[in-house]
Design an enzyme around this catalytic site. Structure first.
Site, short mmCIF file in Angstrom:
data_model
loop_
_atom_site.label_atom_id
_atom_site.label_comp_id
_atom_site.label_asym_id
_atom_site.label_seq_id
_atom_site.Cartn_x
_atom_site.Cartn_y
_atom_site.Cartn_z
N ALA A 69 -60.00 -30.78 56.44
CA ALA A 69 -59.82 -31.49 55.32
C ALA A 69 -59.86 -33.07 56.06
O ALA A 69 -59.32 -33.20 57.17
CB ALA A 69 -58.43 -31.30 55.07
N LYS A 70 -60.41 -33.94 55.22
CA LYS A 70 -60.40 -35.39 55.68
C LYS A 70 -59.31 -35.88 54.97
O LYS A 70 -59.39 -36.69 54.18
CB LYS A 70 -61.70 -35.75 55.18
CG LYS A 70 -61.98 -37.24 55.84
CD LYS A 70 -63.58 -37.69 55.48
CE LYS A 70 -63.69 -39.02 55.87
NZ LYS A 70 -64.20 -39.11 57.26
N ALA A 71 -58.05 -35.87 55.38
CA ALA A 71 -56.88 -36.30 55.08
C ALA A 71 -56.24 -37.42 55.76
O ALA A 71 -56.48 -37.90 56.90
CB ALA A 71 -55.64 -35.13 55.57
#
Length: 305
Positions: A158-160
């Site tokens: 995830a690109k969190a």
């Protein structure tokens, strides 16, 4: 890098004036880092502005949101249209695009499940992330003392928002030490990536990059460069790298939406030299593809109408 304001930002279905695109100070994402985002570039082409692999970027945003139990308030197809319309509304020929899905005001605490899900998209002109000179001369990098997050600590798929504290610590350490960028190793000592880029090395004519299992993000530019390399007949391998693989590489470079394709000329004061022929060729073809000058990759461009 300073932000150059544009006219409008899209927020939950409305075009909001740049200076009025505000959230409450008690928005939980500000406190706990619970949000996901994308970085996308729109390029000027002979046929007008075109967004590079827009649908793939937005699909990754939705995958990131799923990992974090968030349902964006628009569909994937709707979000693609939002991006194109926003670029058009702002009258931009080329720009950087930042979609963000986050938790809205109304709840506080570590349980995110009851908070409303919000979405915003902004775009603005943004130059070379690592500097214009970096494309020609390459950058100096330092292997960071900070380790990349373990996949069972925070999921790298995830690109969190919150997880980029890890990257920012590495970036700040590198810059304060006089380098341009940091390289992170994982807990096992294998190379993962730069603070905001995927990483490649060339040795003996073979292009190598860490596998996703090492802890790096599934970069859209990474995938693009791997496909270009294969089309050019350059052997490509996903394999674990240790830091000495960087020192002894014939060539090395970063890839990323913000950075694009940037050569690495030095690692921990070990000089690799001027950008090599494989790096240069991949850089040339990638640049041509993003500007609509490479017929093989025209399907990577989604034009703004």
């Amino acid at each position: 890098m300073a932000i150059q304001p544009t006219g409008k930002i899209w927020m939950d279905g409305e075009y909001v004036d740049w200076d009025r695109a505000l959230v409450h100070v008690l928005t939980p994402s500000l406190h706990y880092g619970w949000g996901v985002f994308e970085g996308i570039r729109c390029y000027e082409t002979a046929e007008g502005p075109a967004v590079f692999r827009l649908t793939e970027h937005m699909a990754r945003l939705f995958r990131s949101a799923k990992i974090y139990h968030m349902d964006p308030p628009v569909s994937l197809e709707g979000s693609v249209k939002v991006v194109k319309d926003l670029v058009a509304v702002n009258g931009l020929k080329a720009c950087y695009i930042r979609p963000l899905v986050y938790l809205g005001y109304g709840e506080m605490g570590l349980n995110p499940l009851g908070a409303p899900v919000r979405m915003a998209v902004a775009c603005w002109p943004w130059g070379a992330y690592l500097g214009e000179a970096a494309f020609a001369t390459g950058v100096r990098v330092k292997v960071s003392s900070w380790r990349r997050l373990d996949p069972n600590v925070i999921p790298p798929a995830a690109k969190a928002t919150g997880q980029y504290l890890n990257s920012s610590l590495a970036k700040a350490e590198a810059v304060k030490a006089g380098y341009d960028e940091g390289v992170l190793l994982n807990a096992q000592g294998y190379v993962t990536d730069g603070s905001g880029e995927n990483l490649f090395v060339v040795r003996g004519g073979v292009l190598r990059t860490p596998p996703l299992a090492a802890g790096c993000l599934a970069g859209v530019t990474r995938d693009s460069v791997m496909r270009i390399a294969a089309d050019l007949g350059v052997p490509v391998e996903e394999s674990d790298l240790v830091r000495t693989d960087l020192y002894l590489a014939d060539e090395a470079f970063f890839t990323g939406t913000a950075a694009e394709v940037v050569p690495i000329r030095e690692v921990d004061d070990r000089v690799l030299g001027e950008p090599g022929p494989v790096t240069r060729r991949l850089q040339e073809v990638f640049t041509a593809a993003t500007r609509g000058r490479e017929p093989r990759y025209t399907d990577w461009l989604e034009h703004v109408e």
